[in-house]
Design an enzyme around this catalytic site. Sequence first.
Site, mmCIF file in Angstrom:
data_model
loop_
_atom_site.group_PDB
_atom_site.id
_atom_site.type_symbol
_atom_site.label_atom_id
_atom_site.label_comp_id
_atom_site.label_asym_id
_atom_site.label_seq_id
_atom_site.Cartn_x
_atom_site.Cartn_y
_atom_site.Cartn_z
ATOM 1 N N CYS A 114 -38.838 84.180 -29.909
ATOM 2 C CA CYS A 114 -39.945 83.241 -29.742
ATOM 3 C C CYS A 114 -41.193 83.762 -30.454
ATOM 4 O O CYS A 114 -41.859 83.024 -31.194
ATOM 5 C CB CYS A 114 -40.216 83.017 -28.259
ATOM 6 N N CYS A 115 -41.508 85.028 -30.266
ATOM 7 C CA CYS A 115 -42.679 85.621 -30.920
ATOM 8 C C CYS A 115 -42.522 85.621 -32.435
ATOM 9 O O CYS A 115 -43.488 85.403 -33.167
ATOM 10 C CB CYS A 115 -42.891 87.052 -30.433
ATOM 11 N N CYS A 202 -50.110 84.259 -25.116
ATOM 12 C CA CYS A 202 -49.540 82.962 -24.748
ATOM 13 C C CYS A 202 -49.502 82.833 -23.227
ATOM 14 O O CYS A 202 -49.205 83.796 -22.514
ATOM 15 C CB CYS A 202 -48.133 82.831 -25.311
ATOM 16 N N CYS A 205 -46.459 84.064 -21.066
ATOM 17 C CA CYS A 205 -46.116 85.493 -21.144
ATOM 18 C C CYS A 205 -47.294 86.405 -20.828
ATOM 19 O O CYS A 205 -47.291 87.588 -21.183
ATOM 20 C CB CYS A 205 -45.569 85.816 -22.540
ATOM 21 N N CYS A 228 -45.861 91.850 -29.716
ATOM 22 C CA CYS A 228 -45.271 90.570 -30.115
ATOM 23 C C CYS A 228 -44.541 90.666 -31.434
ATOM 24 O O CYS A 228 -43.680 89.845 -31.736
ATOM 25 C CB CYS A 228 -46.345 89.492 -30.187
#
Length: 238
Positions: A114-115, A202, A205, A228
């Site tokens: 995702c990062c 984010c 997180c 990240c």
Amino acid sequence: MNSSEIEQLNNRFQQESTEQILGWAWDKFGEKAGIGTSFQGAGLVMIDIARKNGYRFPVFTIDTGYLFPETVELKARLEDFFDFEIEAVRPDLSVEKQDEVHGADLWKRDPDLCCTMRKVLPLQGKLSELDCWITGLRREQSDTRSNIGIIELYIFDESTGREIVKLNPMAAWRREAVWKYLHDHHIPYNPLHDQGYRSIGCQPCTSKTSSAQGERAGRWTGFNKVECGIHTFMARKA
């Protein structure tokens, strides 16, 4: 630039102010140096110092689509305060499209992927336009950042050999000094900092932490993850 030059500059910059370091970058790179910020305190201090000295670096932020509403609102407040636009760099896929392709809430199952998609790849695109990336990293923030240089040289593209200078003018600043500057100069900051969020990324997180914990302890809680990827995807040359 070569390794010897980087070492000499690091030695020099240890004795110089953030203003002087930014002045060197402006003289050397001009607008081919850019400030990347996620609106943490140190980055805001650095932007203010640059602005007050006439160093017109472009400023950008990565809008992942998962930012807190307070962070989105802060961007607008900072643009009014500094009187210039902060570029929002966004991923190719919207959150909704990513959910279609990879399933909902990818950050729960594979935060690294995702990062990469929402932060690292957009950053790579932006850095391809620059010769110098200026950050607000501080050595005090975490163990993974404790040995950063004020100036570093990275291999940006191994296939072409293209390099990029990474400048960390705030490396030696302590948290207390950052917040004193913000308050003394009335710089807008994220109100979540006053609610127990010491490092803000984010929304899914990021969690609150106590002052006894490390600054970045509230990031990716429950995962063996402390970065990240935007500060680790390139190989450091010097």
